[in-house]
Scaffold this active site. Structure first.
Site, PDB file in Angstrom:
ATOM      1  N   ASP A 114       1.003  -1.141  -0.030  1.00  0.00           N
ATOM      2  CA  ASP A 114       0.021  -0.154  -0.041  1.00  0.00           C
ATOM      3  C   ASP A 114       0.925   1.214  -0.028  1.00  0.00           C
ATOM      4  OD1 ASP A 114      -2.601   1.297   0.090  1.00  0.00           O
ATOM      5  OD2 ASP A 114      -2.364   1.536   2.594  1.00  0.00           O
ATOM      6  N   HIS A 115       0.515   2.469  -0.750  1.00  0.00           N
ATOM      7  CA  HIS A 115       1.250   3.580  -0.791  1.00  0.00           C
ATOM      8  C   HIS A 115       2.588   3.407  -0.840  1.00  0.00           C
ATOM      9  CE1 HIS A 115      -2.212   6.071  -0.535  1.00  0.00           C
ATOM     10  NE2 HIS A 115      -2.679   5.178   0.527  1.00  0.00           N
ATOM     11  N   HIS A 127      -7.729  10.064   4.254  1.00  0.00           N
ATOM     12  CA  HIS A 127      -7.289   9.047   5.258  1.00  0.00           C
ATOM     13  C   HIS A 127      -7.715   9.592   6.499  1.00  0.00           C
ATOM     14  CE1 HIS A 127      -4.179   7.683   1.737  1.00  0.00           C
ATOM     15  NE2 HIS A 127      -4.845   6.698   2.343  1.00  0.00           N
ATOM     16  N   GLY A 128      -7.902   8.350   7.704  1.00  0.00           N
ATOM     17  CA  GLY A 128      -7.864   8.754   9.044  1.00  0.00           C
ATOM     18  C   GLY A 128      -9.214   8.533   9.294  1.00  0.00           C
ATOM     19  N   ASN A 149     -10.188   0.462   0.396  1.00  0.00           N
ATOM     20  CA  ASN A 149      -9.231   0.448   1.266  1.00  0.00           C
ATOM     21  C   ASN A 149      -9.585   0.929   2.658  1.00  0.00           C
ATOM     22  OD1 ASN A 149      -7.584  -0.084  -1.026  1.00  0.00           O
ATOM     23  ND2 ASN A 149      -5.991   1.216  -0.067  1.00  0.00           N
ATOM     24  N   ARG A 201      -8.410  -0.570  12.803  1.00  0.00           N
ATOM     25  CA  ARG A 201      -7.557   0.033  14.009  1.00  0.00           C
ATOM     26  C   ARG A 201      -8.512   0.365  15.061  1.00  0.00           C
ATOM     27  NH1 ARG A 201      -3.176   4.241  11.673  1.00  0.00           N
ATOM     28  NH2 ARG A 201      -1.915   2.812  10.349  1.00  0.00           N
ATOM     29  N   ARG A 232      -2.579 -13.484  24.769  1.00  0.00           N
ATOM     30  CA  ARG A 232      -3.431 -14.216  23.815  1.00  0.00           C
ATOM     31  C   ARG A 232      -4.915 -13.917  23.993  1.00  0.00           C
ATOM     32  NH1 ARG A 232      -0.686 -20.003  25.223  1.00  0.00           N
ATOM     33  NH2 ARG A 232      -1.097 -18.986  27.021  1.00  0.00           N
TER      34      ARG A 232
HETATM   35  P1  13P Z   1      -8.687   4.771   5.800  1.00  0.00           P
HETATM   36  O1  13P Z   1      -7.934   5.537   6.897  1.00  0.00           O
HETATM   37  O2  13P Z   1      -9.996   5.388   5.664  1.00  0.00           O
HETATM   38  O3  13P Z   1      -9.005   3.450   6.717  1.00  0.00           O
HETATM   39  O4  13P Z   1      -8.009   4.429   4.703  1.00  0.00           O
HETATM   40  C1  13P Z   1      -7.013   3.554   4.557  1.00  0.00           C
HETATM   41  C2  13P Z   1      -6.249   3.612   3.397  1.00  0.00           C
HETATM   42  O5  13P Z   1      -6.541   4.040   2.235  1.00  0.00           O
HETATM   43  C3  13P Z   1      -5.098   2.724   3.135  1.00  0.00           C
HETATM   44  O6  13P Z   1      -4.305   3.059   1.721  1.00  0.00           O
HETATM   45  O1  G3H Z   2      -3.338   4.767   3.670  1.00  0.00           O
HETATM   46  C1  G3H Z   2      -2.207   4.333   4.822  1.00  0.00           C
HETATM   47  C2  G3H Z   2      -2.567   3.654   5.791  1.00  0.00           C
HETATM   48  O2  G3H Z   2      -3.628   3.904   6.656  1.00  0.00           O
HETATM   49  C3  G3H Z   2      -1.333   2.887   6.436  1.00  0.00           C
HETATM   50  O3  G3H Z   2      -0.836   3.946   7.411  1.00  0.00           O
HETATM   51  O4  G3H Z   2       1.535   4.208   6.972  1.00  0.00           O
HETATM   52  O5  G3H Z   2       0.556   4.696   9.421  1.00  0.00           O
HETATM   53  O6  G3H Z   2       0.969   2.198   8.210  1.00  0.00           O
HETATM   54  P1  G3H Z   2       0.847   3.798   7.934  1.00  0.00           P
HETATM   55 ZN    ZN Z   3      -4.686   4.928   1.283  1.00  0.00          ZN
END
Ligand code: 13P
Ligand code: G3H
Ligand code: ZN
Length: 297
Positions: free
Chosen positions: A75-76, A171-172, A246, A252, A273
């Site tokens: 991802d990214h 995001h977030g 996504n 989380r 566990r």
């Molecule tokens: P959210 O922050 O909406 O869960 O998006 C996650 C995301 O785009 C990961 O690539």
């Molecule tokens: O889009 C990004 C994801 O939410 C991943 O976030 O770089 O904090 O792992 P992170």
């Molecule tokens: Zn993303």
């Protein structure tokens, strides 16, 4: 994965792409796929790879996956060397996110990754446009949306397999200060121009109030969180060409809420566990619902 994407495009549904940072999250994703008998994508960010280790991640994924229809996705990806390494190590697909650069530089980097990954049958997702910061301001800042004409040119120039588009998500946990809105007109224009390209929606967590409330009830402090309404996600993947949705934030929040609840209700427990297991089970439940919303049943 390519075949599944083409089918998703034709039959109008989406695969969930869920981020993981440890074995519990990965198992929750795999178990949700097994329970629904539906394919899912398990995503790792560069940060997650730094946290877990690349070889460890691949080894854990391969061992845990067994016969589940789960794909491993970067991802990214921003670091070209790291992206190439994940290709070499057997990821099913990688994202090159050069969306913060100029159009020309984005094309250049994406082409480099496509050339490398396609030789090993690894799919490439690219991104064009910028995810919004605060939704209320999206209308005033039209440039942050993906430009449909640029999207067409970009896909022709790069030959990427899927394209992440900016239509109003971010995001977030704090996506909107008012109602959640997505720009379906731009999405329609994009899919008219590139009808054969599976589109990806980042920042697609719905931030379920149920889990925000649970988190806050058991000592958390997340106020004013707001995600994308599930009805909009439904529309994006069943009436449009969004084939990958996504989500990371929801997992989380859900995991943390379940762990907080367990620890509060069982103060004598210090066996990892037990409480990590509670988190894993609740995330699996959340994902089963998500997969049913996005997928084809
Ligand atoms: P959210 O922050 O909406 O869960 O998006 C996650 C995301 O785009 C990961 O690539
Ligand atoms: O889009 C990004 C994801 O939410 C991943 O976030 O770089 O904090 O792992 P992170
Ligand atoms: Zn993303």
């Amino acid at each position: 994965m390519k075949k599944i994407f083409q089918n998703a495009l034709k039959e109008k549904y989406a695969l969930g792409a869920f981020n993981f940072v440890n074995l519990e999250m990965l198992k929750a994703i795999i178990n949700a796929s097994l329970e629904t008998d539906f394919p899912v994508i398990a995503s790792v960010s560069e940060g997650a790879l730094k946290y877990m280790g690349i070889e460890e991640t691949v080894g854990m994924f391969k061992a845990a996956k067994k016969n589940a229809k789960v794909f491993l996705h970067l991802d990214h990806g921003k670091n070209l060397e790291l992206i190439k390494r994940t290709v070499d190590l057997g990821f099913d697909s990688v994202m090159i996110d050069a969306s913060s650069f100029s159009f020309e530089e984005n094309v250049k980097q994406t082409k480099e990754v496509v050339n490398y990954a396609h030789k090993k049958d690894v799919l490439v997702e690219a991104e064009l446009g910028t995810l919004a910061g605060i939704e209320d301001e999206v209308k005033a800042e039209k440039n942050i949306y993906t430009d449909p004409n640029e999207a067409k040119k970009f896909v022709e120039l790069t030959n990427c397999d899927s394209l992440a588009v900016a239509i109003g998500t971010s995001h977030g946990a704090y996506k909107f200060s008012g109602d959640s809105k997505l720009n379906m007109e731009i999405l329609s224009e994009i899919e008219t121009l590139i009808p054969n390209t599976p589109l990806v929606l980042h920042g697609a967590s719905s931030v379920p109030q149920k889990y925000v409330d649970l988190l806050n009830k058991f000592g958390g402090n997340v106020t004013g969180a707001k995600g994308v309404d599930e009805s909009l996600l439904f529309e994006a993947c069943h009436k449009h060409n969004i084939c990958k949705i996504n989500s990371d934030t929801d997992l989380r929040i859900c995991f943390t809420a379940a762990v907080r609840k367990y620890l509060t209700e069982n103060p004598e427990v210090f066996d990892l566990r037990k409480y990590l297991g509670a988190g894993k089970e609740e995330v699996k439940n959340l994902l089963v619902e998500k997969i049913k919303l996005l997928g084809k049943f």
